[in-house]
Design a protein around this motif. Structure first.
Motif, short mmCIF file in Angstrom:
data_model
loop_
_atom_site.label_atom_id
_atom_site.label_comp_id
_atom_site.label_asym_id
_atom_site.label_seq_id
_atom_site.Cartn_x
_atom_site.Cartn_y
_atom_site.Cartn_z
N SER A 142 0.84 -1.20 0.00
CA SER A 142 0.00 0.00 0.00
C SER A 142 0.87 1.24 0.00
CB SER A 142 -0.94 0.03 1.21
OG SER A 142 -0.22 0.21 2.41
N ILE A 143 0.32 2.33 -0.53
CA ILE A 143 0.95 3.65 -0.46
C ILE A 143 -0.16 4.62 -0.07
CG2 ILE A 143 2.26 5.44 -1.67
CD1 ILE A 143 3.11 3.33 -3.71
N HIS A 179 0.06 10.10 4.80
CA HIS A 179 0.33 9.90 6.22
C HIS A 179 0.43 11.27 6.88
CE1 HIS A 179 1.63 7.39 9.58
NE2 HIS A 179 2.57 8.28 9.83
N ALA A 197 3.12 6.95 3.42
CA ALA A 197 3.61 5.74 4.08
C ALA A 197 3.59 4.60 3.07
CB ALA A 197 2.73 5.40 5.28
N VAL A 198 4.75 4.04 2.80
CA VAL A 198 4.89 2.92 1.86
C VAL A 198 5.03 1.64 2.66
CG1 VAL A 198 6.19 2.01 -0.10
CG2 VAL A 198 6.11 4.49 0.29
N ALA A 199 4.05 0.75 2.53
CA ALA A 199 4.08 -0.53 3.26
C ALA A 199 4.69 -1.60 2.37
CB ALA A 199 2.67 -0.94 3.68
N SER A 258 14.85 5.25 3.24
CA SER A 258 14.27 6.30 2.38
C SER A 258 15.30 6.95 1.46
CB SER A 258 13.59 7.37 3.25
OG SER A 258 14.53 7.98 4.13
N GLU A 281 6.75 0.08 13.74
CA GLU A 281 6.00 0.03 12.49
C GLU A 281 6.92 0.16 11.28
OE1 GLU A 281 3.00 2.99 12.47
OE2 GLU A 281 1.99 2.27 14.27
N LEU A 282 8.11 0.71 11.49
CA LEU A 282 9.05 0.94 10.39
C LEU A 282 9.82 -0.33 10.08
CD1 LEU A 282 10.50 4.39 11.49
CD2 LEU A 282 8.63 3.95 9.87
N GLU A 339 7.96 -7.14 7.49
CA GLU A 339 6.91 -6.24 7.02
C GLU A 339 7.06 -4.92 7.75
OE1 GLU A 339 3.02 -7.90 7.44
OE2 GLU A 339 3.60 -9.88 6.70
N LEU A 385 6.92 -0.19 7.33
CA LEU A 385 6.70 1.04 6.57
C LEU A 385 8.00 1.77 6.27
CD1 LEU A 385 3.72 2.58 8.62
CD2 LEU A 385 3.57 1.20 6.52
N ILE A 423 8.55 5.86 5.42
CA ILE A 423 7.86 7.15 5.32
C ILE A 423 8.67 8.06 4.40
CG2 ILE A 423 6.87 9.10 6.56
CD1 ILE A 423 5.65 6.40 7.33
#
Length: 201
Positions: A78-79, A82, A99-101, A123, A153-154, A166, A168, A170
Motif C-alpha cells: 500500500s501507499i 500519512h 507511508a509505503v508498506a 528512504s 511500524e518501520l 513487514e 513502513l 515514510i
C-alpha cells in the motif's frame, strides 16, 4: 535478470611444443555481472526512467532470472497519505508525507547472488517524480524520519539472509500524486509505483 558468472577458464595448449614443456593453462577472471531487477511474469515493462513499472501487491525480485530462484523478493502492499497522527503539528518539509508498506523476504542464497549479507530499503534509496514526470529533489527529511511514534511500524534498517519482514517507509514527497522509485545502491535501475490520484496536485 543477469546471473553471476564465477570464473571463465581458457585453456591454451601448444600444438608444436613437446608434451613435457606444456605451460600451465592461464585462468582469466571475469567480473560477476550485477543482478538486475526481474518482472513478475518475465516480461520487462520499463518506463522512461529505466525502472520496472509495478502495481500494488505485484512481486518484485532480484538475484536470478525468475522469482522462484531469486534470493530477495518483495512487494509494496500500500501507499497512503500519512498525516503523522502522533504529531499533528508536524508539517512535511517537502509537501506531503506518504507511508509505503512493504513485505520483504530473503533466503540463504542472498550472499552468493547479491554479494552482500544485508540490504536496506531506507528512504535514501527512493526517488520521487511528479505527475508531469519532473523528478523531486528529495523524498527524505528529518520530519519524515520522526513522523511515526511507534518505530516498530518501520522496516528494520537492514535485512539479512533468511529473513521475512513487514513494515513502513515514510517518504516526504512534493506532490499529492506521482510515482516513487526504489533501487539498490550501485544498480542502474529499479522499480517504480504510482501513488495518489493523477488529477491531484
Amino acid at each position: 535478470m543477469f546471473t553471476a558468472v564465477a570464473l571463465l577458464a581458457l585453456v591454451l595448449s601448444g600444438c608444436s611444443a613437446p608434451a613435457d614443456s606444456t605451460e600451465p593453462a592461464p585462468v582469466v577472471s571475469v567480473e560477476p555481472a550485477k543482478p538486475s531487477p526481474s518482472s513478475t511474469d518475465g516480461q520487462r515493462k520499463e518506463n522512461d526512467h529505466g525502472n520496472l513499472v509495478k502495481e500494488i501487491n505485484q512481486v518484485a525480485s532480484i538475484g536470478a532470472e525468475t522469482h522462484a530462484d531469486s534470493s530477495l523478493k518483495f512487494k509494496v502492499t500500500s501507499i497512503e497519505m500519512h498525516d503523522c497522527p502522533a504529531f499533528p503539528d508536524m508539517k512535511p518539509a517537502n509537501g506531503h508525507m506518504i507511508a509505503v508498506a512493504l513485505e520483504i523476504q530473503t533466503d540463504k542464497n542472498m550472499v552468493d547472488q547479491l554479494g552482500t549479507n544485508s540490504v536496506s530499503f531506507d528512504s535514501h534509496y527512493w526517488k520521487g517524480y511528479a505527475s508531469n514526470g519532473s523528478r523531486m529533489n528529495t523524498v527524505t527529511s528529518d520530519k519524515a524520519y520522526n513522523c511515526v511514534q511507534d518505530r516498530t511500524e518501520l522496516l528494520p534498517d537492514s535485512i539479512g539472509p533468511g529473513e521475512k519482514v513487514e513494515g513502513l517507509v515514510i517518504l516526504d514527497v512534493a506532490t499529492k500524486s506521482g510515482t516513487i522509485a526504489f533501487s539498490f545502491p550501485g544498480q542502474p535501475n529499479g522499480w517504480e509505483w504510482q501513488y495518489g490520484k493523477p488529477s491531484a496536485v
